[in-house]
Design a protein around this motif. Structure first.
Motif, PDB file in Angstrom:
ATOM      1  N   PHE A  59       0.853  -1.188   0.000  1.00  0.00           N
ATOM      2  CA  PHE A  59       0.000   0.000   0.000  1.00  0.00           C
ATOM      3  C   PHE A  59       0.887   1.236   0.000  1.00  0.00           C
ATOM      4  N   THR A  60       0.561   2.175  -0.878  1.00  0.00           N
ATOM      5  CA  THR A  60       1.326   3.419  -0.994  1.00  0.00           C
ATOM      6  C   THR A  60       0.412   4.584  -0.635  1.00  0.00           C
ATOM      7  N   ASN A  76       2.229   8.412  12.089  1.00  0.00           N
ATOM      8  CA  ASN A  76       2.654   7.559  13.208  1.00  0.00           C
ATOM      9  C   ASN A  76       1.463   7.087  14.029  1.00  0.00           C
ATOM     10  N   SER A  77       0.450   7.943  14.199  1.00  0.00           N
ATOM     11  CA  SER A  77      -0.730   7.569  14.970  1.00  0.00           C
ATOM     12  C   SER A  77      -1.584   6.557  14.218  1.00  0.00           C
ATOM     13  N   LEU A  78      -1.665   6.677  12.893  1.00  0.00           N
ATOM     14  CA  LEU A  78      -2.501   5.764  12.114  1.00  0.00           C
ATOM     15  C   LEU A  78      -1.988   4.334  12.185  1.00  0.00           C
ATOM     16  N   PHE A  79      -0.685   4.150  12.043  1.00  0.00           N
ATOM     17  CA  PHE A  79      -0.121   2.813  11.952  1.00  0.00           C
ATOM     18  C   PHE A  79       0.571   2.370  13.236  1.00  0.00           C
ATOM     19  N   LEU A  80       0.485   3.189  14.306  1.00  0.00           N
ATOM     20  CA  LEU A  80       1.053   2.839  15.606  1.00  0.00           C
ATOM     21  C   LEU A  80       2.501   2.411  15.482  1.00  0.00           C
ATOM     22  N   THR A  81       3.270   3.153  14.715  1.00  0.00           N
ATOM     23  CA  THR A  81       4.688   2.872  14.547  1.00  0.00           C
ATOM     24  C   THR A  81       5.411   4.181  14.274  1.00  0.00           C
ATOM     25  N   ASP A  82       6.727   4.160  14.452  1.00  0.00           N
ATOM     26  CA  ASP A  82       7.534   5.357  14.239  1.00  0.00           C
ATOM     27  C   ASP A  82       8.034   5.380  12.803  1.00  0.00           C
ATOM     28  N   VAL A  83       7.124   5.703  11.872  1.00  0.00           N
ATOM     29  CA  VAL A  83       7.556   5.891  10.489  1.00  0.00           C
ATOM     30  C   VAL A  83       8.504   7.083  10.413  1.00  0.00           C
ATOM     31  N   PRO A 317     -12.833   7.026  12.566  1.00  0.00           N
ATOM     32  CA  PRO A 317     -13.438   6.725  11.260  1.00  0.00           C
ATOM     33  C   PRO A 317     -12.435   6.759  10.108  1.00  0.00           C
ATOM     34  N   LEU A 318     -11.485   7.694  10.157  1.00  0.00           N
ATOM     35  CA  LEU A 318     -10.472   7.744   9.111  1.00  0.00           C
ATOM     36  C   LEU A 318      -9.615   6.485   9.118  1.00  0.00           C
ATOM     37  N   ARG A 319      -9.186   6.063  10.304  1.00  0.00           N
ATOM     38  CA  ARG A 319      -8.353   4.862  10.380  1.00  0.00           C
ATOM     39  C   ARG A 319      -9.126   3.625   9.953  1.00  0.00           C
ATOM     40  N   ASN A 320     -10.390   3.517  10.380  1.00  0.00           N
ATOM     41  CA  ASN A 320     -11.195   2.361   9.978  1.00  0.00           C
ATOM     42  C   ASN A 320     -11.396   2.338   8.468  1.00  0.00           C
ATOM     43  N   MET A 321     -11.667   3.505   7.898  1.00  0.00           N
ATOM     44  CA  MET A 321     -11.870   3.557   6.448  1.00  0.00           C
ATOM     45  C   MET A 321     -10.588   3.235   5.700  1.00  0.00           C
ATOM     46  N   LEU A 322      -9.477   3.817   6.134  1.00  0.00           N
ATOM     47  CA  LEU A 322      -8.227   3.707   5.388  1.00  0.00           C
ATOM     48  C   LEU A 322      -7.600   2.331   5.509  1.00  0.00           C
ATOM     49  N   ILE A 323      -7.768   1.675   6.652  1.00  0.00           N
ATOM     50  CA  ILE A 323      -7.055   0.423   6.903  1.00  0.00           C
ATOM     51  C   ILE A 323      -7.999  -0.764   6.981  1.00  0.00           C
ATOM     52  N   ARG A 324      -9.113  -0.649   7.707  1.00  0.00           N
ATOM     53  CA  ARG A 324      -9.918  -1.824   8.017  1.00  0.00           C
ATOM     54  C   ARG A 324     -10.988  -2.138   6.977  1.00  0.00           C
ATOM     55  N   HIS A 326     -11.697  -0.035   3.690  1.00  0.00           N
ATOM     56  CA  HIS A 326     -11.651   0.447   2.315  1.00  0.00           C
ATOM     57  C   HIS A 326     -10.253   0.434   1.711  1.00  0.00           C
ATOM     58  N   MET A 327      -9.271  -0.186   2.338  1.00  0.00           N
ATOM     59  CA  MET A 327      -7.923  -0.201   1.758  1.00  0.00           C
ATOM     60  C   MET A 327      -7.905  -0.944   0.425  1.00  0.00           C
ATOM     61  N   GLN A 328      -8.568  -2.093   0.361  1.00  0.00           N
ATOM     62  CA  GLN A 328      -8.589  -2.849  -0.889  1.00  0.00           C
ATOM     63  C   GLN A 328      -9.369  -2.110  -1.971  1.00  0.00           C
ATOM     64  N   ASP A 329     -10.424  -1.401  -1.574  1.00  0.00           N
ATOM     65  CA  ASP A 329     -11.174  -0.638  -2.572  1.00  0.00           C
ATOM     66  C   ASP A 329     -10.342   0.510  -3.115  1.00  0.00           C
ATOM     67  N   LEU A 330      -9.522   1.136  -2.291  1.00  0.00           N
ATOM     68  CA  LEU A 330      -8.629   2.190  -2.767  1.00  0.00           C
ATOM     69  C   LEU A 330      -7.666   1.638  -3.815  1.00  0.00           C
ATOM     70  N   LYS A 331      -7.148   0.444  -3.569  1.00  0.00           N
ATOM     71  CA  LYS A 331      -6.248  -0.179  -4.540  1.00  0.00           C
ATOM     72  C   LYS A 331      -6.998  -0.553  -5.819  1.00  0.00           C
ATOM     73  N   ASP A 332      -8.229  -1.042  -5.666  1.00  0.00           N
ATOM     74  CA  ASP A 332      -9.014  -1.423  -6.849  1.00  0.00           C
ATOM     75  C   ASP A 332      -9.356  -0.204  -7.709  1.00  0.00           C
ATOM     76  N   VAL A 333      -9.737   0.900  -7.070  1.00  0.00           N
ATOM     77  CA  VAL A 333     -10.057   2.123  -7.827  1.00  0.00           C
ATOM     78  C   VAL A 333      -8.813   2.646  -8.533  1.00  0.00           C
TER      79      VAL A 333
END
Length: 475
Positions: A59-60, A76-83, A317-324, A326-333
């Protein structure tokens, strides 16, 4: 009468038995087959799942906005890591004089699932006095990734094609409360046909609930007026959506009127993510104590702005949409819409020829064989021209190399002559010094000899004087 009643009852019993038999037949036809007749194609989803987990996911995500809007903190907050960390700071600490697209990759693992996340940031965007054409490097980056993917698809070996295309662009809007800036409108109009744009209101904790609601309305109004196509959220399955809403309600449900969410205070209840666009977000990596619970938020004199609280922002809601959800739909679109548009334009330009427009009827007026021969002749002429140019370039390079070798040889010869001359000069100087030394040595020896003779004469004189004195004393 008795016989008639007996025959009627007999016929009724037959009819009832026949109806029961037909019902049993229908049940036997409609009921599912037992395990003995199980084929196994119902296990195909499990096979796809195992293969996908083994291969991993890509995912990009692109983040665009002015510096200081909290882009690095939100990632960093979205993915709970120190990007972004102290070793690799965010784009606001790496402001360039011009807009430059930079990428950073990180491998995330969760419950055995691997996600190769690529973050594309644009340090320097919107921070200059003249921001005209500051979106050009971003457009070039997106097109280059589409071009790389198209070239990879055209190769003979297409087993592993890395997907570096930009699947989503989070555009951060400054919380001014007055609507979109001209730069915001122009940027989204330039990119809305190439990438999925999701607008965000950065640092939403600087706005009151009413201001945030009015600001969202103004932004959506300007987006519609300028005919900007942002990402359209598809309707997910009702069970999945209900499940996510129940989780959010259990976690952050209102307990009293004072803690009623903003969506309930100033309007109808918001249950779908598309009703929250643009998302008003707050990012923080600080863990604070609030009512006996450890929460992520920002500390203010008036209280704590919690990141994972629906009453304070739209982060969940943003995190749920982006990761949980609609991530595959973003890739499909991205693959089915944006990439296909790019691919269609590219292939149309190739088939139409350089500098030629495609025939609107889709047919050529020439004979196909004649057209093929003409294209073949053009290709051969082009190849011969390229061959002659390459030969000329090769000859020029050979000549340049020979000239360089001659120059270097002449330089070496000149340096050798200079070294010889300097050595001869040093030798002459040494000979001269040696001769001077011999002369000085000879003169020094002569002077020493004369001094020795003088001493001897003086000693003999002193001895004679002593003898004469002795003789006088005797007489």
């Amino acid at each position: 009468m008795g016989e008639d009643s007996d025959s009627g009852s007999y016929h009724q019993r037959e009819m009832s038995q026949h109806a029961q038999a037909m019902e049993r037949l229908n049940l036997s036809v409609n009921k599912p087959k037992d395990m003995e007749s199980y084929v196994g194609y119902a296990n195909l989803p499990n096979q796809v799942y195992r293969r996908s987990v083994k291969r991993g996911f890509e995912f990009t995500l692109m983040v665009v906005g002015e510096s200081g809007l909290g882009k690095s903190t939100l990632i960093n907050s979205l993915f709970l890591t120190d990007v972004y960390s102290s070793q690799y700071p965010g784009p606001s600490q790496r402001i360039k004089k011009t807009v430059k697209v930079e990428t950073s990759q990180v491998l995330l693992k969760e419950n055995g699932v691997q996600l190769r996340l690529t973050i594309v940031d644009t340090p320097g965007f919107g921070d200059q006095v003249d921001n005209s054409n500051c979106w050009t490097p971003i457009l070039d980056h997106i097109d280059s990734k589409f071009e790389d993917y198209l070239n990879a698809e055209s190769r003979v070996n297409r087993r592993t094609i890395p997907d570096k295309r930009v699947h989503c662009c989070l555009y951060f809007i400054a919380p001014s409360g007055h609507g979109l800036k001209p730069l915001d409108v122009e940027f989204m109009k330039r990119l809305h046909e190439k990438v999925n744009i999701i607008p965000l209101i950065a640092k939403a904790d600087t706005l009151t609930p009413l201001e945030c609601r009015e600001f969202k309305k103004q932004i959506m109004k300007e987006i519609n007026e300028n005919k900007i196509k942002i990402y359209e959220f598809p309707d997910i399955e009702e069970d999945e959506e209900t499940k996510e809403n129940k989780k959010l309600a259990r976690r952050n449900g209102p307990k009293d009127k004072e803690h009623t969410p903003n969506s309930l205070k100033y309007g109808k209840k918001i249950t779908k993510p598309q009703e929250r666009v643009p998302f008003a977000v707050v990012g923080s990596n600080m863990i604070l104590e609030c009512n006996g619970k450890r929460v992520r938020g920002r500390q203010y004199p008036w209280g704590i702005a919690e990141v994972e609280n629906l009453e304070h922002c739209d982060f969940i809601p943003l995190r749920n949409m982006l990761i949980r959800t609609h991530m595959q739909d973003l890739k499909d679109v991205t693959n089915n819409v944006h990439y296909e548009n790019f691919r269609c334009k590219k292939l149309t330009a190739v088939t139409a020829g350089e500098g030629k427009r495609p025939n609107p009827k889709g047919m050529s007026d020439k004979n196909p064989l004649e057209q093929f021969e003409n294209e073949k002749d053009e290709h051969e002429a082009k190849m011969k021209k390229m061959e002659s140019e390459m030969e000329q370039v090769f000859e020029m390079k050979v000549k340049e190399k020979k000239q360089k070798l001659k120059d270097s040889e002449a330089d070496l010869q000149r340096r050798l002559e200079q070294m010889k001359k300097s050595l001869e000069q040093q030798q002459r100087e040494l000979e001269e010094k040696r001769r001077n030394f011999e002369v000085e040595k000879k003169s020094f020896e002569e002077s020493q000899k004369m001094q020795d003779e003088r001493r001897k004469l003086e000693n003999s004189k002193t001895l004679d004087g002593k003898k004469q004195k002795q003789k006088k004393t005797i007489f």
